[in-house]
Design a protein around this motif. Structure first.
Motif, short mmCIF file in Angstrom:
data_model
loop_
_atom_site.label_atom_id
_atom_site.label_comp_id
_atom_site.label_asym_id
_atom_site.label_seq_id
_atom_site.Cartn_x
_atom_site.Cartn_y
_atom_site.Cartn_z
N LYS A 127 0.84 -1.20 0.00
CA LYS A 127 0.00 0.00 0.00
C LYS A 127 0.87 1.25 0.00
O LYS A 127 0.57 2.23 -0.69
CB LYS A 127 -0.92 -0.01 1.23
CG LYS A 127 -1.98 -1.08 1.21
CD LYS A 127 -2.86 -0.98 2.46
CE LYS A 127 -3.94 -2.06 2.45
NZ LYS A 127 -4.79 -2.00 3.67
N LEU A 128 1.96 1.19 0.80
CA LEU A 128 2.85 2.34 0.88
C LEU A 128 3.54 2.60 -0.46
O LEU A 128 3.71 3.76 -0.87
CB LEU A 128 3.89 2.10 1.97
CG LEU A 128 4.71 3.30 2.44
CD1 LEU A 128 3.80 4.41 2.95
CD2 LEU A 128 5.68 2.88 3.55
N ARG A 129 3.92 1.50 -1.15
CA ARG A 129 4.52 1.66 -2.49
C ARG A 129 3.53 2.31 -3.44
O ARG A 129 3.89 3.19 -4.24
CB ARG A 129 4.95 0.29 -3.03
CG ARG A 129 6.14 -0.32 -2.32
CD ARG A 129 6.63 -1.57 -3.05
NE ARG A 129 7.37 -2.45 -2.16
CZ ARG A 129 6.89 -3.54 -1.61
NH1 ARG A 129 5.65 -3.93 -1.87
NH2 ARG A 129 7.64 -4.28 -0.81
N GLU A 130 2.28 1.87 -3.37
CA GLU A 130 1.24 2.41 -4.26
C GLU A 130 1.02 3.89 -3.97
O GLU A 130 0.92 4.71 -4.90
CB GLU A 130 -0.06 1.63 -4.05
CG GLU A 130 -1.18 2.04 -5.00
CD GLU A 130 -2.45 1.23 -4.81
OE1 GLU A 130 -3.47 1.58 -5.41
OE2 GLU A 130 -2.40 0.23 -4.05
N GLU A 131 0.97 4.23 -2.66
CA GLU A 131 0.78 5.63 -2.30
C GLU A 131 1.96 6.47 -2.78
O GLU A 131 1.78 7.59 -3.27
CB GLU A 131 0.64 5.75 -0.77
CG GLU A 131 -0.66 5.17 -0.23
CD GLU A 131 -0.69 5.16 1.29
OE1 GLU A 131 0.32 5.59 1.90
OE2 GLU A 131 -1.70 4.72 1.88
N ASN A 132 3.17 5.92 -2.64
CA ASN A 132 4.35 6.65 -3.08
C ASN A 132 4.37 6.81 -4.60
O ASN A 132 4.84 7.83 -5.11
CB ASN A 132 5.62 5.94 -2.62
CG ASN A 132 6.09 6.43 -1.26
OD1 ASN A 132 6.94 7.29 -1.15
ND2 ASN A 132 5.50 5.87 -0.21
N THR A 133 3.86 5.80 -5.29
CA THR A 133 3.79 5.90 -6.75
C THR A 133 2.86 7.04 -7.15
O THR A 133 3.17 7.85 -8.04
CB THR A 133 3.28 4.58 -7.36
OG1 THR A 133 4.19 3.53 -7.01
CG2 THR A 133 3.19 4.68 -8.88
N VAL A 134 1.72 7.11 -6.45
CA VAL A 134 0.75 8.19 -6.72
C VAL A 134 1.37 9.54 -6.38
O VAL A 134 1.26 10.51 -7.13
CB VAL A 134 -0.54 7.97 -5.90
CG1 VAL A 134 -1.47 9.17 -6.06
CG2 VAL A 134 -1.24 6.70 -6.35
N LEU A 135 2.05 9.58 -5.20
CA LEU A 135 2.68 10.84 -4.79
C LEU A 135 3.78 11.26 -5.76
O LEU A 135 3.94 12.45 -6.06
CB LEU A 135 3.27 10.68 -3.38
CG LEU A 135 2.25 10.61 -2.24
CD1 LEU A 135 2.96 10.32 -0.92
CD2 LEU A 135 1.46 11.91 -2.13
N THR A 136 4.53 10.26 -6.23
CA THR A 136 5.60 10.57 -7.19
C THR A 136 5.02 11.14 -8.48
O THR A 136 5.53 12.12 -9.03
CB THR A 136 6.42 9.30 -7.50
OG1 THR A 136 7.01 8.81 -6.30
CG2 THR A 136 7.53 9.61 -8.51
#
Length: 316
Positions: A127-136
């Motif tokens: 989930k954190l990777r997905e959130e970071n992908t969105v944030l990136t």
């Protein structure tokens, strides 16, 4: 004789039987002891295998946990819970090395708990990777927009500078034009004459006068018409400079100061004239109580910030 031989045979047989029984007993005891030793050896080997396997599993969990901590930090997540579990795992590893009588079942349960914890953290990390992908992606979009805004700002700054330069240019041109208009609209004192008034009131018109015959001076000049000049009341200042260049002034006779090009200057006399734009003649008289001493005098006429004329006369 025969009876003795029979007795010896009996004893021999009995001894043989006893030796056989003893040998059997010793043999049984030997093989039993051997079986026990082999069983213990097998148990020790199995225990060592279990210890090594448990140590390997704990090391694997430790490496996996370190990887989770590093990735969570990189993604900006909270590692507080991970660090607590890391501390507990290190304690379990240390206790395993100290305790030779460890319980395999107890450590197996611990390892399962650690593995389940890591599995749960895998879900959180996903989930954190997905959130970071969105944030990136959002950050990239914002960076792109920011770059565009910077470009627009630079363009606007250039336009603003160009406009500022244009305004300054126009202001300068306008100021120059205003100055030219002001200069064009300025009054002009033409045909300036300095007349001497004798003590008896007679007026003398000459280039030079005798000191004893000059009681007052009368200044005559013409204000020519000018379509750029506004027809209204004009204040006219006259400066009379003696042969040393000092301004003749006497406050009792109306002398004072006026502002010209940002500085204060003394004037000898002044008057207010209703300018009619009709080539009108202006006369101004000054009575010098101290009398004029011999020498060459200068006369300067000012109005509305301009020196509009000048002349001179001589006292003999």
């Amino acid at each position: 004789m025969e009876s003795n031989q029979q007795s010896k045979g009996t004893f021999a047989w009995v001894g043989l039987v006893i030796m056989t029984l003893a040998a059997g007993a010793f043999g049984f005891m030997y093989f039993d002891q051997k079986d026990q030793t082999e069983t213990k050896e097998v148990a020790i080997v199995e225990k060592a295998k279990e210890l090594a396997f448990t140590q390997t599993k704990l090391d694997s969990v430790s490496r996996n946990l370190d990887a989770k901590i590093a990735e969570t930090q990189q993604l900006g997540g909270n590692i507080e819970e991970l660090m607590k579990v890391k501390a507990r795992l290190e304690t379990d590893k240390a206790n395993l090395k100290k305790n030779s009588r460890f319980e395999i079942a107890k450590y197996t349960a611990k390892i399962k708990e650690y593995e389940q914890f890591l599995a749960d953290k895998d879900v959180e990390l996903a989930k954190l990777r997905e959130e970071n992908t969105v944030l990136t992606a959002t950050n990239q979009t914002l960076n792109t927009e920011n770059t565009g805004l910077k470009t627009e700002k630079e363009a606007l700054t250039q336009v603003k500078q160009q406009l500022t330069d244009s305004v300054m240019t126009y202001s300068s041109q306008n100021r120059e034009l205003s100055e030219k208009v002001a200069i064009g609209a300025a009054l002009k004192a033409e045909n300036i004459k300095v007349l001497a008034v004798t003590p008896k009131g007679k007026i003398k018109d000459d280039d030079s006068y005798k000191a004893k015959r000059v009681d007052k001076i009368k200044l005559q000049f013409t204000l020519p018409s000018n379509p750029l000049t506004q027809s209204d009341e004009k204040e006219i200042y006259v400066r009379v400079l003696d042969p040393d260049g000092a301004v003749i002034s006497d406050e009792a006779m109306g002398s004072g100061k006026f502002n010209w090009k940002g500085q204060e200057m003394m004037f000898t006399t002044k008057d207010r004239v209703a300018y009619q734009n009709t080539n009108q003649m202006v006369e101004m008289t000054y009575d010098n109580a101290q009398k004029f001493r011999p020498g060459k005098y200068s006369v300067e006429v000012y109005s509305e910030g301009f020196r509009i004329g000048s002349s001179n006369f001589t006292i003999k």
